[in-house]
Design an enzyme around this catalytic site. Structure first.
Site, PDB file in Angstrom:
ATOM      1  N   SER A 291       0.804  -1.228   0.000  1.00 23.56           N
ATOM      2  CA  SER A 291       0.000   0.000   0.000  1.00 23.56           C
ATOM      3  C   SER A 291       0.834   1.274   0.000  1.00 23.56           C
ATOM      4  O   SER A 291       0.273   2.355  -0.213  1.00 23.56           O
ATOM      5  CB  SER A 291      -0.931   0.007   1.212  1.00 23.56           C
ATOM      6  OG  SER A 291      -1.938  -0.951   1.045  1.00 23.56           O
TER       7      SER A 291
ATOM      8  N   LYS B 237       0.363   3.382  -3.002  1.00 23.59           N
ATOM      9  CA  LYS B 237      -0.893   4.097  -3.302  1.00 23.59           C
ATOM     10  C   LYS B 237      -0.724   5.611  -3.441  1.00 23.59           C
ATOM     11  O   LYS B 237      -1.244   6.195  -4.392  1.00 23.59           O
ATOM     12  CB  LYS B 237      -1.942   3.759  -2.238  1.00 23.59           C
ATOM     13  CG  LYS B 237      -2.409   2.300  -2.275  1.00 23.59           C
ATOM     14  CD  LYS B 237      -3.237   1.982  -1.036  1.00 23.59           C
ATOM     15  CE  LYS B 237      -3.775   0.556  -1.029  1.00 23.59           C
ATOM     16  NZ  LYS B 237      -4.423   0.235   0.269  1.00 23.59           N
TER      17      LYS B 237
ATOM     18  N   TYR C 187      -3.070  -3.205 -10.313  1.00 25.53           N
ATOM     19  CA  TYR C 187      -2.919  -2.843  -8.894  1.00 25.53           C
ATOM     20  C   TYR C 187      -2.026  -3.847  -8.166  1.00 25.53           C
ATOM     21  O   TYR C 187      -1.127  -3.459  -7.409  1.00 25.53           O
ATOM     22  CB  TYR C 187      -4.315  -2.746  -8.261  1.00 25.53           C
ATOM     23  CG  TYR C 187      -4.301  -2.675  -6.753  1.00 25.53           C
ATOM     24  CD1 TYR C 187      -3.880  -1.520  -6.091  1.00 25.53           C
ATOM     25  CD2 TYR C 187      -4.700  -3.775  -5.982  1.00 25.53           C
ATOM     26  CE1 TYR C 187      -3.862  -1.467  -4.698  1.00 25.53           C
ATOM     27  CE2 TYR C 187      -4.686  -3.727  -4.599  1.00 25.53           C
ATOM     28  CZ  TYR C 187      -4.256  -2.573  -3.961  1.00 25.53           C
ATOM     29  OH  TYR C 187      -4.223  -2.521  -2.589  1.00 25.53           O
TER      30      TYR C 187
ATOM     31  N   TYR D 259      -5.385   4.669   7.417  1.00 20.84           N
ATOM     32  CA  TYR D 259      -6.716   4.051   7.494  1.00 20.84           C
ATOM     33  C   TYR D 259      -7.456   4.478   8.760  1.00 20.84           C
ATOM     34  O   TYR D 259      -7.471   5.666   9.081  1.00 20.84           O
ATOM     35  CB  TYR D 259      -6.614   2.520   7.403  1.00 20.84           C
ATOM     36  CG  TYR D 259      -5.703   2.050   6.297  1.00 20.84           C
ATOM     37  CD1 TYR D 259      -5.979   2.374   4.972  1.00 20.84           C
ATOM     38  CD2 TYR D 259      -4.558   1.312   6.565  1.00 20.84           C
ATOM     39  CE1 TYR D 259      -5.139   1.947   3.950  1.00 20.84           C
ATOM     40  CE2 TYR D 259      -3.722   0.887   5.550  1.00 20.84           C
ATOM     41  CZ  TYR D 259      -4.021   1.205   4.248  1.00 20.84           C
ATOM     42  OH  TYR D 259      -3.185   0.803   3.251  1.00 20.84           O
TER      43      TYR D 259
ATOM     44  N   VAL E 258       1.453  -3.640   3.881  1.00 19.15           N
ATOM     45  CA  VAL E 258       1.402  -4.916   4.608  1.00 19.15           C
ATOM     46  C   VAL E 258       2.669  -5.768   4.513  1.00 19.15           C
ATOM     47  O   VAL E 258       2.769  -6.780   5.198  1.00 19.15           O
ATOM     48  CB  VAL E 258       0.197  -5.806   4.206  1.00 19.15           C
ATOM     49  CG1 VAL E 258      -1.102  -5.265   4.760  1.00 19.15           C
ATOM     50  CG2 VAL E 258       0.145  -6.022   2.722  1.00 19.15           C
TER      51      VAL E 258
END
Ligand code: DON
Length: 450
Positions: free
Chosen positions: A66, A69, A191, A243, A261
């Protein structure tokens, strides 16, 4: 840097302090990630001048997950602009886990580009052509952020593709709401590839530093994205990057950040530094346990919290007085009286809005009863942004309107091109190389106003 220096020492100290921390688990829903060495722990910091500091396993490769992103969001924003990207993906914290099956009730958009749903949309927005497919464009962009050619860890990619049904489900859900006009399988495949791009903690620190440095890679000096896009990405990182732990993170650590992660974690201090850590043991929110602890401690120790005033008070104006107190002041009483009416303001460093306001305030206050002339000494000013220049020009124009003469000591031309200065201040502002010359001219003009 390899020899001991204060910044490396600070990173090494954090490494020593948190290396033994045992909490957390490796992500296992992507089976290949369970092969990571749980003891690996690397830290890196890159300054705005491109100085790189590291400790521990800062050169061990791992996949971005992530942490990719925000950089792909930057690419989408650069390609399409904020308004168009904003039609498809929001900018509100979701308050939910990264993989939540959830879209905004009214619009059907994902809440933001940091959660999986939003990142899948962002990736799908990156334009591709037969000559330059979207993923190639993404890999080129990520490589520019890192300042070196990155590649894909094929094993991790295959592993995630084999187990990525939840993300596929999200992509189908997004298409069902009408917000994603592309093939969900292809979008998720791109992705997954972007998540599998291989980096080190040092790479991530350079990437974070590039965002902090207005989109310019501080090592290669390449402009990767515009300052506006870099600011937009940092803003979404600050509110959504962690998050459902984003609020607490901003409260305690106080930096725009993004977790991944595989154990990567970045944080950026706008106009100050890029930071990254790597340690694969994660907390339930998917954040590296040691990384979180180390960045929290570093922020505390070095005073990095964004909401703390980074500017040292009083560091812009180095002198605000009248010319009669200068060592160069004349001996005769008559001449001294004239010098008393010449205010002196000297400034230093880089001038932005805050610094320019200090200079203008000092100029307004300079001189007895605010009459007479003002010498503005800019010799120690290293640069001025457009906002500071506009303010300074307006302040000089106002002084003239008030009937006060201004002279600027500006051998480095910090005030901008003479034509612009004339247009904005409404006068041919005299500029000098030495303070003595400027003071002398102002005193003469006061003695002989005609
Ligand atoms: O989509 C996924 O599930 C992963 N490729 C990335 C998730 C991730 O890194 C969440 N962040 N902590």
């Amino acid at each position: 840097m390899t020899a001991s220096d204060a910044v490396t020492d600070a990173l090494r100290e954090l490494h020593a302090r948190f290396a033994g921390m045992r909490g957390g688990e490796r992500a296992d829903y992507i089976p290949e990630l369970t092969r990571a060495d749980p003891d690996d722990f690397g830290l890196a910091l890159v300054s705005m001048d491109g100085h790189c500091y590291s400790a521990g396993e800062a050169d061990v490769p791992f996949t971005m997950q992530s942490v990719s992103k925000p950089f792909v969001y930057a690419l989408a924003l650069s390609s399409l602009g904020l308004d168009e990207v904003g039609r498809w993906v929001g900018a509100e914290p979701s308050g939910e886990a990264f993989n939540a099956i959830s879209l905004e009730p009214r619009t059907g958009r994902p809440a933001n580009a940091m959660v999986n749903a939003g990142a899948i949309v962002t990736t799908a927005l990156v334009p591709g052509t037969p000559d330059l497919p979207a993923f190639d464009r993404i890999l080129i962009c990520l490589s520019r952020f890192a300042g070196r050619r990155l590649d894909v860890d094929e094993e991790v990619y295959v592993s995630e593709a084999a187990t990525g049904d939840r993300n596929r489900a999200l992509a189908y859900l997004i298409r069902s709401t009408g917000t994603l006009d592309v093939d969900p399988v292809a979008a998720v495949d791109t992705y997954f590839r972007q998540c599998s791009v291989r980096v080190t903690a040092v790479d991530l620190a350079v990437m974070a530093a590039t965002l902090a440095h207005g989109g310019v890679n501080p090592i290669t000096s390449e402009s990767v994205v515009s300052p506006a896009v870099a600011a937009q990405v940092l803003a979404v990182m600050a509110t959504c990057g962690m998050y459902n732990a984003s609020g607490d993170w901003l409260l305690r650590v106080g930096l725009p950040a993004k977790s991944g992660v595989s154990g990567g974690l970045i944080a950026a201090g706008p106009a100050r530094f890029g930071l990254a850590t790597y340690s694969p043991l994660l907390d339930p929110a998917g954040t590296s346990v040691r990384g979180h602890a180390a960045l929290g401690a570093l922020s505390e120790r070095l005073g990095l919290h964004l909401m703390r005033n980074p500017a040292l008070p009083g560091s812009t104006v180095t002198l605000a007085t009248t010319a009669d107190v200068l060592p160069s002041a004349p001996a005769s009483r008559q001449e001294r009286a004239l010098h008393e009416r010449v205010g002196i303001v000297a400034a230093q460093g880089a001038l932005d809005f805050t610094a320019a306001e200090r200079v203008l305030y000092a100029m307004d206050e300079s001189g007895p009863e605010q009459t007479g002339s003002v010498v503005l000494d800019l010799r120690e000013v290293t640069g001025a942004d457009s906002v500071a220049l506009t303010l300074l020009h307006a302040g000089l124009a106002r002084l003239a309107e008030d009937g006060r003469r201004a002279a600027v000591v500006d051998p480095g031309n910090r005030l901008g091109p003479p034509d612009l200065v004339r247009e904005r201040t409404g006068q041919d502002l005299p500029r000098y190389s030495t303070r003595e010359e400027a003071v002398e001219r102002c005193a003469q003009a006061l003695a002989d106003p005609g």
